[in-house]
Design a protein around this motif. Structure first.
Motif, PDB file in Angstrom:
ATOM      1  N   GLY A 103     -15.071   2.997   9.086  1.00  0.00           N
ATOM      2  CA  GLY A 103     -14.006   2.221   9.498  1.00  0.00           C
ATOM      3  C   GLY A 103     -13.661   0.867   9.316  1.00  0.00           C
ATOM      4  N   ALA A 104     -14.422   0.567   8.074  1.00  0.00           N
ATOM      5  CA  ALA A 104     -14.333  -0.911   7.531  1.00  0.00           C
ATOM      6  C   ALA A 104     -13.076  -0.895   6.822  1.00  0.00           C
ATOM      7  N   ILE A 105     -12.563  -0.093   6.123  1.00  0.00           N
ATOM      8  CA  ILE A 105     -11.475  -0.101   5.095  1.00  0.00           C
ATOM      9  C   ILE A 105     -10.263   0.396   5.595  1.00  0.00           C
ATOM     10  N   TYR A 106      -9.037   0.168   5.042  1.00  0.00           N
ATOM     11  CA  TYR A 106      -7.858   0.801   5.695  1.00  0.00           C
ATOM     12  C   TYR A 106      -6.955   0.956   4.457  1.00  0.00           C
ATOM     13  N   PRO A 107      -6.016   1.885   4.401  1.00  0.00           N
ATOM     14  CA  PRO A 107      -4.918   2.053   3.466  1.00  0.00           C
ATOM     15  C   PRO A 107      -3.914   1.055   3.371  1.00  0.00           C
ATOM     16  N   SER A 108      -3.491   0.347   2.411  1.00  0.00           N
ATOM     17  CA  SER A 108      -2.506  -0.665   2.308  1.00  0.00           C
ATOM     18  C   SER A 108      -1.489  -0.444   1.147  1.00  0.00           C
ATOM     19  N   PRO A 109      -0.413  -0.549   1.424  1.00  0.00           N
ATOM     20  CA  PRO A 109       0.527  -0.453   0.021  1.00  0.00           C
ATOM     21  C   PRO A 109       0.953  -1.799  -0.454  1.00  0.00           C
ATOM     22  N   HIS A 110       0.417  -2.789  -0.069  1.00  0.00           N
ATOM     23  CA  HIS A 110       0.985  -4.031  -0.410  1.00  0.00           C
ATOM     24  C   HIS A 110       0.304  -4.912  -1.462  1.00  0.00           C
ATOM     25  N   SER A 111       1.073  -5.607  -2.131  1.00  0.00           N
ATOM     26  CA  SER A 111       0.843  -6.586  -3.268  1.00  0.00           C
ATOM     27  C   SER A 111       0.288  -6.023  -4.534  1.00  0.00           C
ATOM     28  N   ARG A 112       1.531  -6.009  -5.350  1.00  0.00           N
ATOM     29  CA  ARG A 112       1.082  -5.392  -6.945  1.00  0.00           C
ATOM     30  C   ARG A 112       0.257  -6.325  -7.584  1.00  0.00           C
ATOM     31  N   LYS A 113       0.272  -7.641  -7.383  1.00  0.00           N
ATOM     32  CA  LYS A 113      -0.658  -8.365  -7.975  1.00  0.00           C
ATOM     33  C   LYS A 113      -1.932  -8.167  -7.689  1.00  0.00           C
ATOM     34  N   ASP A 114      -2.366  -7.956  -6.533  1.00  0.00           N
ATOM     35  CA  ASP A 114      -3.522  -7.683  -6.069  1.00  0.00           C
ATOM     36  C   ASP A 114      -4.198  -6.526  -6.633  1.00  0.00           C
ATOM     37  N   ARG A 136      -1.773  -5.993   8.256  1.00  0.00           N
ATOM     38  CA  ARG A 136      -2.938  -5.066   8.657  1.00  0.00           C
ATOM     39  C   ARG A 136      -2.581  -4.304   9.406  1.00  0.00           C
ATOM     40  N   PRO A 137      -2.673  -2.857   9.268  1.00  0.00           N
ATOM     41  CA  PRO A 137      -2.151  -2.009  10.261  1.00  0.00           C
ATOM     42  C   PRO A 137      -2.999  -1.710  11.588  1.00  0.00           C
ATOM     43  N   ALA A 138      -2.544  -1.656  12.873  1.00  0.00           N
ATOM     44  CA  ALA A 138      -3.228  -1.278  13.998  1.00  0.00           C
ATOM     45  C   ALA A 138      -4.191  -0.094  13.866  1.00  0.00           C
ATOM     46  N   THR A 139      -3.341   0.878  13.456  1.00  0.00           N
ATOM     47  CA  THR A 139      -4.132   2.246  13.239  1.00  0.00           C
ATOM     48  C   THR A 139      -3.660   2.892  11.932  1.00  0.00           C
ATOM     49  N   ASN A 150      -3.590   2.259  -2.009  1.00  0.00           N
ATOM     50  CA  ASN A 150      -4.721   1.109  -2.243  1.00  0.00           C
ATOM     51  C   ASN A 150      -5.564   0.859  -0.672  1.00  0.00           C
ATOM     52  N   TRP A 151      -6.670   0.564  -0.903  1.00  0.00           N
ATOM     53  CA  TRP A 151      -7.464   0.241   0.171  1.00  0.00           C
ATOM     54  C   TRP A 151      -7.995  -1.046   0.339  1.00  0.00           C
ATOM     55  N   ARG A 152      -8.199  -1.568   1.616  1.00  0.00           N
ATOM     56  CA  ARG A 152      -8.605  -2.988   1.814  1.00  0.00           C
ATOM     57  C   ARG A 152      -9.631  -2.981   2.768  1.00  0.00           C
ATOM     58  N   PHE A 153     -10.684  -4.207   2.404  1.00  0.00           N
ATOM     59  CA  PHE A 153     -11.476  -4.232   3.520  1.00  0.00           C
ATOM     60  C   PHE A 153     -11.117  -5.055   4.528  1.00  0.00           C
ATOM     61  N   ARG A 154     -11.539  -4.886   5.817  1.00  0.00           N
ATOM     62  CA  ARG A 154     -11.123  -5.601   6.997  1.00  0.00           C
ATOM     63  C   ARG A 154     -11.987  -6.634   7.129  1.00  0.00           C
ATOM     64  N   VAL A 155     -11.946  -8.018   6.711  1.00  0.00           N
ATOM     65  CA  VAL A 155     -12.681  -9.115   7.092  1.00  0.00           C
ATOM     66  C   VAL A 155     -12.819  -9.547   8.581  1.00  0.00           C
ATOM     67  N   GLY A 176     -10.877 -14.847   6.593  1.00  0.00           N
ATOM     68  CA  GLY A 176      -9.645 -15.282   7.133  1.00  0.00           C
ATOM     69  C   GLY A 176      -9.000 -16.517   6.760  1.00  0.00           C
ATOM     70  N   GLN A 177      -9.788 -17.424   6.192  1.00  0.00           N
ATOM     71  CA  GLN A 177      -9.326 -18.746   5.873  1.00  0.00           C
ATOM     72  C   GLN A 177      -9.555 -19.010   4.450  1.00  0.00           C
ATOM     73  N   ASP A 178     -10.589 -19.017   4.137  1.00  0.00           N
ATOM     74  CA  ASP A 178     -10.890 -19.020   2.428  1.00  0.00           C
ATOM     75  C   ASP A 178     -10.767 -17.678   1.767  1.00  0.00           C
ATOM     76  N   PHE A 179     -10.665 -16.540   2.410  1.00  0.00           N
ATOM     77  CA  PHE A 179     -10.161 -15.120   1.823  1.00  0.00           C
ATOM     78  C   PHE A 179      -9.958 -14.283   2.925  1.00  0.00           C
ATOM     79  N   GLY A 180      -8.993 -13.391   2.685  1.00  0.00           N
ATOM     80  CA  GLY A 180      -8.400 -12.372   3.673  1.00  0.00           C
ATOM     81  C   GLY A 180      -8.958 -11.115   3.191  1.00  0.00           C
ATOM     82  N   ASP A 181      -8.280 -10.005   3.908  1.00  0.00           N
ATOM     83  CA  ASP A 181      -8.735  -8.582   3.664  1.00  0.00           C
ATOM     84  C   ASP A 181      -8.570  -8.333   2.003  1.00  0.00           C
ATOM     85  N   PHE A 182      -9.496  -7.920   1.612  1.00  0.00           N
ATOM     86  CA  PHE A 182      -9.542  -8.010   0.053  1.00  0.00           C
ATOM     87  C   PHE A 182      -9.464  -6.463  -0.645  1.00  0.00           C
ATOM     88  N   MET A 183      -9.004  -6.111  -1.706  1.00  0.00           N
ATOM     89  CA  MET A 183      -8.872  -4.829  -2.254  1.00  0.00           C
ATOM     90  C   MET A 183     -10.403  -4.439  -2.557  1.00  0.00           C
TER      91      MET A 183
END
Length: 280
Positions: A103-114, A136-139, A150-155, A176-183
């Motif tokens: 449960g450490a990662i989640y699907p994310s449709p955002h950010s073409r640049k990333d 960040r999705p709640a569920t 795309n999938w991101r790691f929840r920091v 969450g400050q120096d870096f956020g949820d990353f691909m």
């Protein structure tokens, strides 16, 4: 580390190797020799649009010419084959499955640049884009395969990721400050740079990662992946970047300082190693 020293060279065949690569790689080889350890050559060629077979062939030739000697790699084999990332997709898929199960990662449709940058290592000057928490999705629906998303790691927001760099000393980054949820996984079915190198360094039992200091922030992200997966975290040694007389970091497009160009000029590896600054 409780086990024998294992270092690695991890070039990306998107152009010819230059003096900056050579100096960092030479440090990696020296540290392997000093520790009586093994040096592994791994070709990081995930990005098939930018990585060219001819560059992969040339880098092997250039490394040998410069005086590098590895004990495992795509040309000599070894116990952790294959040593080209494009042939290791099944390993990355297994890592995705473990992270998904936890449960450490989640699907994310955002950010073409990333998405576009996810395959490559960060470079100096790249601005770290902090992924907005509000996106960040709640569920999300349970998935058994990555699918075309795309999938991101929840920091862990607000948590300090601290480690001792073997060259630069104590380091500390705030999630969450120096870096956020990353691909970690792209919608086209390929892993991100961070997931791929963590998977490979773990699978190949790398005990110390020697690389350029532009990847210092990546170490914090990768430590989170190691920790989540329950894998031993390697030591890190980040080398200063090699710059030209104007203070600009060397790039592969700067052909004049490529190993291939210097070789064609009749300059010897010994001369380069004795006076790096003369060739900048």
């Amino acid at each position: 580390m409780t086990h024998a020293y294992r270092g690695r060279l991890a070039p990306t065949p998107t152009g010819h190797l230059h003096l900056g690569h050579a100096k960092t790689f030479w440090t990696a080889q020296q540290r392997a020799v000093q520790h009586g350890g093994v040096l592994v050559l791994r070709i990081e060629d995930l990005d098939r649009n930018r990585c060219k077979p001819e560059y992969a062939d040339d880098l092997l030739e250039d490394l040998v010419w410069f005086g590098f000697c590895w004990q495992e790699g795509p040309d000599v084999g070894g116990p952790f084959q294959p040593y080209r990332q494009r042939d290791r997709q099944s390993f990355y898929h297994q890592t995705w499955q473990q992270l998904n199960h936890l449960g450490a990662i989640y699907p994310s449709p955002h950010s073409r640049k990333d998405v576009a940058n996810a395959l490559r290592a960060p470079h100096e000057g790249d601005r770290e884009v902090i992924f907005p928490v509000k996106l960040r999705p709640a569920t999300w629906e349970v998935a058994t395969e990555p699918g075309e998303v795309n999938w991101r790691f929840r920091v862990p927001d607000g948590e300090a990721i601290a480690f001792i760099d073997e060259h630069l000393g104590p380091q500390r980054f705030i999630a969450g400050q120096d870096f956020g949820d990353f691909m970690v996984w792209r919608r086209d079915g390929l892993p991100s740079y961070d997931l791929a190198v963590v998977t490979d360094d773990h699978a190949m039992a790398i005990s110390e990662v020697v690389r350029g200091e532009d990847l210092l922030l990546s170490a914090a992200k990768q430590i989170l992946l190691y920790r989540t997966l329950g894998w031993e975290i390697p030591a890190f040694y980040h080398c200063p970047l090699v710059r030209d007389a104007a203070g600009k970091r060397l790039a592969k497009r700067d052909g004049a300082r490529s190993l291939r160009s210097l070789r064609q000029q009749g300059i010897t590896p010994e001369h380069i190693r004795e006076s790096w600054e003369l060739f900048l």
